[in-house]
Every structure is written in C-alpha cells, then in structure tokens.
Write a protein that holds these residues in place. Structure first.
Motif, PDB file in Angstrom:
ATOM      1  N   LYS A  56      -1.053  10.067  -6.577  1.00  0.00           N
ATOM      2  CA  LYS A  56      -0.569   8.696  -6.511  1.00  0.00           C
ATOM      3  C   LYS A  56      -1.602   7.789  -5.875  1.00  0.00           C
ATOM      4  O   LYS A  56      -2.513   8.237  -5.172  1.00  0.00           O
ATOM      5  N   ALA A  57      -1.421   6.483  -6.122  1.00  0.00           N
ATOM      6  CA  ALA A  57      -2.262   5.463  -5.500  1.00  0.00           C
ATOM      7  C   ALA A  57      -1.382   4.270  -5.154  1.00  0.00           C
ATOM      8  O   ALA A  57      -0.433   3.954  -5.870  1.00  0.00           O
ATOM      9  N   LEU A  58      -1.701   3.630  -4.040  1.00  0.00           N
ATOM     10  CA  LEU A  58      -1.026   2.410  -3.613  1.00  0.00           C
ATOM     11  C   LEU A  58      -2.080   1.374  -3.283  1.00  0.00           C
ATOM     12  O   LEU A  58      -3.003   1.644  -2.504  1.00  0.00           O
ATOM     13  N   ILE A  59      -1.960   0.215  -3.899  1.00  0.00           N
ATOM     14  CA  ILE A  59      -2.852  -0.899  -3.606  1.00  0.00           C
ATOM     15  C   ILE A  59      -2.001  -1.969  -2.938  1.00  0.00           C
ATOM     16  O   ILE A  59      -1.020  -2.437  -3.519  1.00  0.00           O
ATOM     17  N   THR A  60      -2.352  -2.348  -1.705  1.00  0.00           N
ATOM     18  CA  THR A  60      -1.590  -3.375  -0.997  1.00  0.00           C
ATOM     19  C   THR A  60      -2.358  -4.688  -1.026  1.00  0.00           C
ATOM     20  O   THR A  60      -3.596  -4.697  -0.998  1.00  0.00           O
ATOM     21  N   VAL A  90       1.644  -1.207  -6.706  1.00  0.00           N
ATOM     22  CA  VAL A  90       1.023  -2.384  -6.102  1.00  0.00           C
ATOM     23  C   VAL A  90       2.058  -3.010  -5.179  1.00  0.00           C
ATOM     24  O   VAL A  90       3.198  -3.223  -5.577  1.00  0.00           O
ATOM     25  N   LEU A  91       1.651  -3.300  -3.953  1.00  0.00           N
ATOM     26  CA  LEU A  91       2.521  -3.938  -2.977  1.00  0.00           C
ATOM     27  C   LEU A  91       1.999  -5.334  -2.674  1.00  0.00           C
ATOM     28  O   LEU A  91       0.870  -5.496  -2.219  1.00  0.00           O
ATOM     29  N   LEU A  92       2.834  -6.338  -2.936  1.00  0.00           N
ATOM     30  CA  LEU A  92       2.513  -7.729  -2.612  1.00  0.00           C
ATOM     31  C   LEU A  92       3.354  -8.120  -1.396  1.00  0.00           C
ATOM     32  O   LEU A  92       4.581  -8.088  -1.456  1.00  0.00           O
ATOM     33  N   TYR A  93       2.698  -8.460  -0.304  1.00  0.00           N
ATOM     34  CA  TYR A  93       3.434  -8.875   0.894  1.00  0.00           C
ATOM     35  C   TYR A  93       2.646  -9.962   1.605  1.00  0.00           C
ATOM     36  O   TYR A  93       1.461 -10.176   1.325  1.00  0.00           O
ATOM     37  N   GLY A  94       3.322 -10.684   2.514  1.00  0.00           N
ATOM     38  CA  GLY A  94       2.672 -11.832   3.131  1.00  0.00           C
ATOM     39  C   GLY A  94       2.176 -12.754   2.029  1.00  0.00           C
ATOM     40  O   GLY A  94       2.856 -12.940   1.010  1.00  0.00           O
ATOM     41  N   PRO A  95       0.977 -13.311   2.193  1.00  0.00           N
ATOM     42  CA  PRO A  95       0.462 -14.209   1.153  1.00  0.00           C
ATOM     43  C   PRO A  95       0.211 -13.510  -0.182  1.00  0.00           C
ATOM     44  O   PRO A  95       0.057 -14.163  -1.208  1.00  0.00           O
ATOM     45  N   GLY A  96       0.225 -12.179  -0.179  1.00  0.00           N
ATOM     46  CA  GLY A  96       0.027 -11.423  -1.418  1.00  0.00           C
ATOM     47  C   GLY A  96       1.088 -11.700  -2.462  1.00  0.00           C
ATOM     48  O   GLY A  96       0.844 -11.531  -3.658  1.00  0.00           O
ATOM     49  N   VAL A  97       2.294 -12.151  -2.029  1.00  0.00           N
ATOM     50  CA  VAL A  97       3.337 -12.437  -3.015  1.00  0.00           C
ATOM     51  C   VAL A  97       2.915 -13.554  -3.959  1.00  0.00           C
ATOM     52  O   VAL A  97       3.417 -13.637  -5.083  1.00  0.00           O
ATOM     53  N   GLN A 161      11.644  -4.629   5.292  1.00  0.00           N
ATOM     54  CA  GLN A 161      11.485  -3.341   5.982  1.00  0.00           C
ATOM     55  C   GLN A 161      10.932  -2.265   5.053  1.00  0.00           C
ATOM     56  O   GLN A 161      10.430  -1.246   5.522  1.00  0.00           O
ATOM     57  N   ASP A 162      10.998  -2.508   3.745  1.00  0.00           N
ATOM     58  CA  ASP A 162      10.417  -1.565   2.783  1.00  0.00           C
ATOM     59  C   ASP A 162       8.895  -1.641   2.749  1.00  0.00           C
ATOM     60  O   ASP A 162       8.242  -0.713   2.253  1.00  0.00           O
ATOM     61  N   VAL A 163       8.309  -2.724   3.258  1.00  0.00           N
ATOM     62  CA  VAL A 163       6.850  -2.880   3.229  1.00  0.00           C
ATOM     63  C   VAL A 163       6.183  -1.730   3.980  1.00  0.00           C
ATOM     64  O   VAL A 163       5.278  -1.085   3.457  1.00  0.00           O
ATOM     65  N   LEU A 164       6.621  -1.468   5.185  1.00  0.00           N
ATOM     66  CA  LEU A 164       6.040  -0.356   5.942  1.00  0.00           C
ATOM     67  C   LEU A 164       6.408   0.976   5.319  1.00  0.00           C
ATOM     68  O   LEU A 164       5.574   1.885   5.226  1.00  0.00           O
ATOM     69  N   ASP A 165       7.649   1.099   4.851  1.00  0.00           N
ATOM     70  CA  ASP A 165       8.081   2.392   4.310  1.00  0.00           C
ATOM     71  C   ASP A 165       7.324   2.793   3.048  1.00  0.00           C
ATOM     72  O   ASP A 165       7.019   3.979   2.872  1.00  0.00           O
ATOM     73  N   ALA A 170       3.560   6.585   0.796  1.00  0.00           N
ATOM     74  CA  ALA A 170       2.279   6.862   0.134  1.00  0.00           C
ATOM     75  C   ALA A 170       1.427   7.783   1.001  1.00  0.00           C
ATOM     76  O   ALA A 170       0.812   8.735   0.501  1.00  0.00           O
ATOM     77  N   ARG A 171       1.408   7.521   2.298  1.00  0.00           N
ATOM     78  CA  ARG A 171       0.657   8.373   3.231  1.00  0.00           C
ATOM     79  C   ARG A 171       1.204   9.796   3.200  1.00  0.00           C
ATOM     80  O   ARG A 171       0.446  10.763   3.147  1.00  0.00           O
ATOM     81  N   ARG A 172       2.537   9.924   3.244  1.00  0.00           N
ATOM     82  CA  ARG A 172       3.170  11.247   3.230  1.00  0.00           C
ATOM     83  C   ARG A 172       2.840  12.004   1.943  1.00  0.00           C
ATOM     84  O   ARG A 172       2.667  13.218   1.949  1.00  0.00           O
ATOM     85  N   ASP A 173       2.717  11.251   0.829  1.00  0.00           N
ATOM     86  CA  ASP A 173       2.405  11.862  -0.466  1.00  0.00           C
ATOM     87  C   ASP A 173       0.898  12.064  -0.677  1.00  0.00           C
ATOM     88  O   ASP A 173       0.481  12.419  -1.774  1.00  0.00           O
ATOM     89  N   ASN A 174       0.103  11.827   0.377  1.00  0.00           N
ATOM     90  CA  ASN A 174      -1.364  11.942   0.284  1.00  0.00           C
ATOM     91  C   ASN A 174      -1.938  11.047  -0.808  1.00  0.00           C
ATOM     92  O   ASN A 174      -2.908  11.409  -1.481  1.00  0.00           O
ATOM     93  N   ALA A 175      -1.336   9.884  -0.990  1.00  0.00           N
ATOM     94  CA  ALA A 175      -1.805   8.949  -2.009  1.00  0.00           C
ATOM     95  C   ALA A 175      -3.100   8.284  -1.560  1.00  0.00           C
ATOM     96  O   ALA A 175      -3.376   8.148  -0.356  1.00  0.00           O
ATOM     97  N   PHE A 176      -3.873   7.876  -2.528  1.00  0.00           N
ATOM     98  CA  PHE A 176      -5.024   7.017  -2.255  1.00  0.00           C
ATOM     99  C   PHE A 176      -4.462   5.628  -1.953  1.00  0.00           C
ATOM    100  O   PHE A 176      -3.658   5.098  -2.713  1.00  0.00           O
ATOM    101  N   ILE A 177      -4.859   5.057  -0.820  1.00  0.00           N
ATOM    102  CA  ILE A 177      -4.357   3.734  -0.429  1.00  0.00           C
ATOM    103  C   ILE A 177      -5.548   2.793  -0.290  1.00  0.00           C
ATOM    104  O   ILE A 177      -6.497   3.078   0.440  1.00  0.00           O
ATOM    105  N   LEU A 178      -5.477   1.671  -1.003  1.00  0.00           N
ATOM    106  CA  LEU A 178      -6.491   0.621  -0.920  1.00  0.00           C
ATOM    107  C   LEU A 178      -5.807  -0.627  -0.400  1.00  0.00           C
ATOM    108  O   LEU A 178      -4.925  -1.194  -1.064  1.00  0.00           O
TER     109      LEU A 178
END
Length: 183
Positions: A56-60, A90-97, A161-165, A170-178
């Motif tokens: 998996k990969a997560l881009i914030t 892809v996670l959009l949060y703060g100004p990312g939305v 509250q889902d932003v941190l989760d 992703a961390r728990r799943d050993n995902a690549f996080i950018l």
C-alpha cells in the motif's frame, strides 16, 4: 571549428563592436530545435520497483492548491504508485482539501487557461485508476467554507479524527507514506 550556416552569433550589437567595445565573448552554436534533448533521459539508474501483492501507499496533502508545484507533482506520484501496483490512498487535510474542490471558470469544469485544471484532472485520473481519495470534513467547512457537495465526485469525506487514524493504519500496514507539506 566550422559553424553551420544556421548558426546564431551571440555577442554585442554591431554598433558597439564597431566602436571597439567588444568585451563580450562570442558564442556560436546552431540553435536548438524541437525534438532536441539536453540530457540522457533514457538512462535509468535504479531498478523499476513494482509493488508486491498487497503493498500500500498513502500520499498526504497539507498544501494549498495551485500555490506551487508540490501538490500537482505528488498527485502525479500517486498516479505512478497506482500504476506500479500499490493500493494507493490520497489524504487531503488542512489546506490540502483545496486540491479536491470542484473548480473551473466561467463554469465548473471549464479550464480558464492551459493547466488551470491540472489538479482536478489528476485527482479524477487517480479515482478512475482505482485510487482512493479522502478529504477532511473539518478543513472543508471550518477552515475553507466548503461543503461535501463541493468535492470532486468520488472523493470520500472523513471525520477529522480519521486524519490521524488513516496515517496510523498505513504505518501499521507498512505502507509507503509520502507527506506533502508547504509552509
């Protein structure tokens, strides 16, 4: 060295050279033309990494849309990760939305100038190619005054509250996080 007839001479204008003030060096070369390359773009140094099954990969994104290239560039990276086989979110949060809000001028979807809709088009491509895109409801409403109806279709609004989760999952799943940030 002989210079082709199409060469361009770069130096002082003739009226300055005629007065003996020719202190600029003469540089002569053929002008570049469409199709020329300045670098060896075919020389790939590293292995072309593909995802292993289940990776998996997560881009914030905590960046403002169109306030620099980082948002668009990392949307391109998200698309590339999908194509390499990663289950990509892809996670959009703060100004990312602001990356996920429908836009256009004079009407929604209209491109006012070339490139104006790059982020919207890239998010649509991510969704079409199987990626998931999430947007924080708090940032949408409290920070920017948008509602869920303003999002590009296919984006999933989430509780703040889902932003941190999602990051912890992703961390728990050993995902690549950018993480994409601008200050």
């Amino acid at each position: 060295m002989s210079v082709p007839a199409t060469a361009v001479s770069i130096g002082p204008p003739p009226e300055i050279a005629a007065h003996g003030r020719n202190t600029m060096p003469q540089i002569e070369h053929a002008p570049h033309k469409d199709g020329d390359c300045f670098v060896n773009y075919e020389n790939k140094v590293f292995e072309d990494v593909k995802a292993q099954p289940g990776e998996k990969a997560l881009i914030t994104f905590h960046t403002v849309a169109n306030e620099g290239s980082v948002g668009f560039v990392n949307l391109l990276q998200a698309t590339r990760l999908i194509r390499k086989g990663f289950e990509t979110s892809v996670l959009l949060y703060g100004p990312g939305v602001t990356l996920g809000v429908q836009r256009g001028f004079p009407r929604l979807g209209d491109e006012a100038f070339p490139g104006h809709m790059n982020c919207n088009k890239q998010i649509a491509k991510i969704l079409e190619e199987g990626g998931k895109v999430y947007a924080c409801r708090f940032a949408l409403q409290a920070l920017y005054g948008y509602g869920e109806h303003n999002l590009i279709p296919g984006i999933t609004p989430i509780n703040p509250q889902d932003v941190l989760d999602i990051i912890l999952l992703a961390r728990r799943d050993n995902a690549f996080i950018l993480n994409t940030w601008t200050l």
